[in-house]
Design an enzyme around this catalytic site. Structure first.
Site, mmCIF file in Angstrom:
data_model
loop_
_atom_site.group_PDB
_atom_site.id
_atom_site.type_symbol
_atom_site.label_atom_id
_atom_site.label_comp_id
_atom_site.label_asym_id
_atom_site.label_seq_id
_atom_site.Cartn_x
_atom_site.Cartn_y
_atom_site.Cartn_z
ATOM 1 N N TYR A 164 55.390 34.196 60.351
ATOM 2 C CA TYR A 164 56.596 33.830 59.589
ATOM 3 C C TYR A 164 57.846 34.147 60.408
ATOM 4 C CZ TYR A 164 59.616 33.185 55.468
ATOM 5 O OH TYR A 164 60.574 32.741 54.575
ATOM 6 N N SER B 199 65.595 32.016 57.638
ATOM 7 C CA SER B 199 65.444 33.213 56.808
ATOM 8 C C SER B 199 66.159 34.329 57.557
ATOM 9 C CB SER B 199 63.949 33.555 56.681
ATOM 10 O OG SER B 199 63.768 34.889 56.218
HETATM 11 N N1 LIG Z 1 62.647 32.953 48.422
HETATM 12 C C1 LIG Z 1 63.043 33.703 49.442
HETATM 13 O O1 LIG Z 1 63.259 34.939 49.307
HETATM 14 C C2 LIG Z 1 63.270 33.092 50.797
HETATM 15 C C3 LIG Z 1 63.935 33.853 51.763
HETATM 16 C C4 LIG Z 1 64.162 33.312 53.020
HETATM 17 C C5 LIG Z 1 63.731 32.028 53.292
HETATM 18 N N2 LIG Z 1 63.071 31.315 52.345
HETATM 19 C C6 LIG Z 1 62.642 29.961 52.708
HETATM 20 O O2 LIG Z 1 63.200 29.048 51.799
HETATM 21 C C7 LIG Z 1 62.396 27.869 51.755
HETATM 22 C C8 LIG Z 1 62.168 27.494 50.313
HETATM 23 O O3 LIG Z 1 61.417 28.516 49.699
HETATM 24 P P1 LIG Z 1 61.559 28.913 48.169
HETATM 25 O O4 LIG Z 1 61.892 30.346 48.128
HETATM 26 O O5 LIG Z 1 62.390 27.932 47.454
HETATM 27 O O6 LIG Z 1 60.039 28.838 47.742
HETATM 28 P P2 LIG Z 1 59.216 27.777 46.879
HETATM 29 O O7 LIG Z 1 57.808 28.146 47.056
HETATM 30 O O8 LIG Z 1 59.789 27.691 45.527
HETATM 31 O O9 LIG Z 1 59.549 26.395 47.604
HETATM 32 C C9 LIG Z 1 58.872 25.940 48.723
HETATM 33 C C10 LIG Z 1 58.500 24.499 48.469
HETATM 34 O O10 LIG Z 1 57.899 23.972 49.663
HETATM 35 C C11 LIG Z 1 56.795 23.196 49.277
HETATM 36 N N3 LIG Z 1 55.837 23.106 50.375
HETATM 37 C C12 LIG Z 1 54.963 24.065 50.807
HETATM 38 N N4 LIG Z 1 54.232 23.597 51.821
HETATM 39 C C13 LIG Z 1 54.648 22.320 52.039
HETATM 40 C C14 LIG Z 1 54.278 21.309 52.956
HETATM 41 N N5 LIG Z 1 53.293 21.502 53.849
HETATM 42 N N6 LIG Z 1 54.925 20.121 52.910
HETATM 43 C C15 LIG Z 1 55.896 19.903 52.010
HETATM 44 N N7 LIG Z 1 56.273 20.804 51.090
HETATM 45 C C16 LIG Z 1 55.662 22.008 51.121
HETATM 46 C C17 LIG Z 1 56.213 23.900 48.061
HETATM 47 O O11 LIG Z 1 55.406 23.039 47.283
HETATM 48 C C18 LIG Z 1 57.467 24.368 47.345
HETATM 49 O O12 LIG Z 1 57.928 23.432 46.380
HETATM 50 C C19 LIG Z 1 61.152 28.193 52.563
HETATM 51 O O13 LIG Z 1 61.276 27.620 53.853
HETATM 52 C C20 LIG Z 1 61.167 29.707 52.656
HETATM 53 O O14 LIG Z 1 60.489 30.184 53.782
HETATM 54 C C21 LIG Z 1 62.843 31.807 51.108
#
Ligand SMILES: NC(=O)c1ccc[n+]([C@@H]2O[C@H](COP(=O)([O-])OP(=O)(O)OC[C@H]3O[C@@H](n4cnc5c(N)ncnc54)[C@H](O)[C@@H]3O)[C@@H](O)[C@H]2O)c1
Length: 255
Positions: A160, A147
């Protein structure tokens, strides 16, 4: 879903994506499949995972689902074994599963442990199992989702921020550890992206306006915009790229 339509040249390859039941993971799974890879879609969200598989199959791609909680070592081991059993190997891995619950007190021990257990230790466990398979096959490519919070701080989320800095560190470590084994390891650092994770923010028009305004490009990113970077990093086009933390943030950290 991505609309660039680029094929990143992964015909006959096998890709594993964690957190592929929605958001960035689903978008990446679709781009891997579009590029010719068979995809093991993994998540704790079984309905979301099944939907991702259905989307890939409807587009003519090959995919299967495996339920795995990345905070559990035995489940991660079984997930990687399932990719090998079902599709014959493992060439690309996108360690993307994560949680980010805004409003939590991350100095609370239980919340800290859960955050680190999924966001950091989960990535370590995935890398450990994936690299073992890739070493035995002579190479591969791994991308971890960090991130912009893996590069800069934020005052509200110690766990985080620490976890995501750790994810960048693991990518740099892995790049060095497995360079001679032909395995490239990189991290992707998304800015604020419209996914189910950020849906509560987007639902509040005032908050959405604040987020849009704080990004130099004036908008949030899409999951597809992260997916294109991830699959490119896993592709032969990135053959000399390793240990890199690729920022995809619309200019958020360019100051
Ligand atoms: N959306 C943003 O703004 C953003 C920004 C920076 C980083 N991220 C990172 O991107 C990644 C994906 O996030 P996203 O935005 O697509 O959110 P999201 O919530 O749509 O996707 C995250 C997925 O991870 C799964 N998950 C959660 N805990 C889990 C576990 N213990 N084991 C297996 N699966 C698990 C959830 O069910 C979900 O489908 C994450 O690592 C998040 O920290 C997101």
């Amino acid at each position: 879903m991505s609309d660039l339509g680029i094929n990143y040249g992964l015909n006959g390859k096998v890709a594993l994506v964690t957190g592929a039941g929605g958001g960035i993971g689903r978008a990446a799974a679709l781009v891997f499949a579009r590029s010719g890879a068979s995809v093991l879609v993994s998540d704790v969200n079984e309905a979301g995972g099944a939907e991702t598989v259905a989307l890939i199959e409807a587009a003519g791609g090959k995919a299967g689902f495996f339920r795995c909680d990345v905070s559990k070592a035995d489940e991660v081991k079984a997930m990687v074994a399932a990719a090998v059993d079902r599709f014959g190997g493992l060439d690309c891995a996108f360690n993307n599963a994560g949680i980010n619950r805004l409003g939590d007190d991350e100095y609370d021990d239980a919340i800290w442990e859960r955050n680190i257990g999924i966001n950091l230790s989960g990535v370590m466990r995935c890398m450990r199992e994936e690299a073992a398979v890739m070493v035995s096959r002579g190479g591969g490519a791994i991308v971890n989702t960090a991130s912009i919070n893996g590069l800069v701080g934020n005052p509200g989320q110690p766990a985080y921020v620490a976890a995501k800095h750790g994810v960048v560190g693991l990518a740099r470590h892995g790049a060095l550890r497995w360079a001679k084994a032909g395995i490239r390891v990189n991290a992707v650092c998304p800015g604020v992206i419209e996914t189910p994770m950020t849906a509560p923010l987007v639902a509040d028009p005032q908050m959405k306006a604040v987020i849009d305004a704080m990004t130099p490009m004036g908008r949030m990113g899409t999951a597809a915009e992260i997916a294109e970077a991830v699959v490119w990093l896993c592709s032969p086009a990135a053959s000399f790229v390793t240990g890199h933390a690729m920022v995809v943030d619309g200019g958020n950290t360019a100051f």
